[in-house]
Scaffold this motif. Sequence first.
Motif, PDB file in Angstrom:
ATOM      1  N   GLU A   1      -0.718 -63.630 -24.695  1.00 45.21           N
ATOM      2  CA  GLU A   1      -1.912 -64.491 -24.645  1.00 45.21           C
ATOM      3  C   GLU A   1      -2.305 -64.783 -23.201  1.00 45.21           C
ATOM      4  O   GLU A   1      -3.496 -64.747 -22.854  1.00 45.21           O
ATOM      5  N   ILE A   2      -1.331 -65.114 -22.381  1.00 45.63           N
ATOM      6  CA  ILE A   2      -1.606 -65.392 -20.962  1.00 45.63           C
ATOM      7  C   ILE A   2      -2.197 -64.149 -20.303  1.00 45.63           C
ATOM      8  O   ILE A   2      -3.149 -64.242 -19.534  1.00 45.63           O
ATOM      9  N   LYS A   3      -1.641 -62.980 -20.638  1.00 41.97           N
ATOM     10  CA  LYS A   3      -2.130 -61.729 -20.048  1.00 41.97           C
ATOM     11  C   LYS A   3      -3.584 -61.479 -20.450  1.00 41.97           C
ATOM     12  O   LYS A   3      -4.392 -61.036 -19.637  1.00 41.97           O
ATOM     13  N   GLU A   4      -3.925 -61.783 -21.724  1.00 47.23           N
ATOM     14  CA  GLU A   4      -5.304 -61.612 -22.190  1.00 47.23           C
ATOM     15  C   GLU A   4      -6.241 -62.598 -21.509  1.00 47.23           C
ATOM     16  O   GLU A   4      -7.350 -62.242 -21.114  1.00 47.23           O
TER      17      GLU A   4
ATOM     18  N   ASN B   1      -5.633 -59.843 -11.741  1.00 52.85           N
ATOM     19  CA  ASN B   1      -5.208 -60.890 -10.812  1.00 52.85           C
ATOM     20  C   ASN B   1      -3.696 -61.131 -11.000  1.00 52.85           C
ATOM     21  O   ASN B   1      -3.285 -62.081 -11.669  1.00 52.85           O
ATOM     22  N   PRO B   2      -2.864 -60.269 -10.407  1.00 55.14           N
ATOM     23  CA  PRO B   2      -1.417 -60.364 -10.662  1.00 55.14           C
ATOM     24  C   PRO B   2      -0.793 -61.671 -10.168  1.00 55.14           C
ATOM     25  O   PRO B   2       0.155 -62.170 -10.775  1.00 55.14           O
ATOM     26  N   MET B   3      -1.334 -62.253  -9.089  1.00 54.42           N
ATOM     27  CA  MET B   3      -0.768 -63.492  -8.555  1.00 54.42           C
ATOM     28  C   MET B   3      -0.959 -64.645  -9.542  1.00 54.42           C
ATOM     29  O   MET B   3      -0.012 -65.380  -9.840  1.00 54.42           O
ATOM     30  N   LEU B   4      -2.164 -64.789 -10.076  1.00 54.40           N
ATOM     31  CA  LEU B   4      -2.445 -65.844 -11.047  1.00 54.40           C
ATOM     32  C   LEU B   4      -1.659 -65.604 -12.343  1.00 54.40           C
ATOM     33  O   LEU B   4      -1.133 -66.544 -12.940  1.00 54.40           O
ATOM     34  N   LEU B   5      -1.572 -64.347 -12.753  1.00 57.59           N
ATOM     35  CA  LEU B   5      -0.813 -63.992 -13.947  1.00 57.59           C
ATOM     36  C   LEU B   5       0.655 -64.411 -13.799  1.00 57.59           C
ATOM     37  O   LEU B   5       1.233 -65.024 -14.697  1.00 57.59           O
ATOM     38  N   GLN B   6       1.233 -64.119 -12.652  1.00 56.21           N
ATOM     39  CA  GLN B   6       2.627 -64.487 -12.408  1.00 56.21           C
ATOM     40  C   GLN B   6       2.806 -66.010 -12.381  1.00 56.21           C
ATOM     41  O   GLN B   6       3.778 -66.535 -12.920  1.00 56.21           O
ATOM     42  N   GLN B   7       1.837 -66.720 -11.779  1.00 50.12           N
ATOM     43  CA  GLN B   7       1.922 -68.181 -11.734  1.00 50.12           C
ATOM     44  C   GLN B   7       1.879 -68.780 -13.144  1.00 50.12           C
ATOM     45  O   GLN B   7       2.641 -69.697 -13.458  1.00 50.12           O
TER      46      GLN B   7
ATOM     47  N   LYS C   1       4.826 -70.823 -15.074  1.00 52.60           N
ATOM     48  CA  LYS C   1       4.589 -72.148 -15.662  1.00 52.60           C
ATOM     49  C   LYS C   1       5.147 -72.211 -17.082  1.00 52.60           C
ATOM     50  O   LYS C   1       5.803 -73.182 -17.466  1.00 52.60           O
ATOM     51  N   LEU C   2       4.890 -71.158 -17.859  1.00 52.52           N
ATOM     52  CA  LEU C   2       5.402 -71.094 -19.226  1.00 52.52           C
ATOM     53  C   LEU C   2       6.941 -71.079 -19.228  1.00 52.52           C
ATOM     54  O   LEU C   2       7.564 -71.796 -20.011  1.00 52.52           O
TER      55      LEU C   2
END
Length: 196
Positions: free
Chosen positions: A66-69, A75-81, A85-86
């Motif tokens: 879901e986060i990836k979608e 935007n790999p940096m935001l995805l990793q952040q 968080k999760l």
Amino acid sequence: MGWGPMGWINRFITVPIFDWLDGYNLSYGIVILILTILLKGAMFPLTRKSYISMAKMRVLKPQLDEIKEKVGEDNPMLLQQEQMKLYKQVGVNPLGGCLPLLLQMPFTLAFFFFFPNLYELRGESFLWMKDLSTYDAPITFPSFLGINHISLMCVLMTLVTLLTTWYNNATSSSGVNNQMKYLGYIYAVVILLYVE
């Protein structure tokens, strides 16, 4: 005995246990089997922790998707952040499956150094093997790439590794990409060629 921590493990743990088991006049094949079972038993808490961590990661797979979608892969940096968080919310360490296995490596390597150099194994037989200090070679052939035999023990080890990798890949729904799933198969074949 090996170098560094492997030498200490062999000197202070493996040799005393081996000598103690040798005092019971068991076959050296049985002694090796018992030592292996003792190692697996001692490492069980780490292995269990690793499996629990991997199970938690499998449970989080739908939320990670879901986060990836939502964020997108551009935007790999935001995805990793968002993923971190999760992980923090749920209390999961993404490296929790790897670190316990990494702690087991010195013990496994200690055995790898110990047994081939053990003088007591010379000329001792077990099951189909006539000499435990060297490879069993039921099949020999002209040398090809430096290999001139097939060891049944190495073939059995490779088959077990391949089956374990297949089972782990079949039951795992974690976010491991397809290239990473093939590493276990490649590892098994490389170890077979290296040990042969």
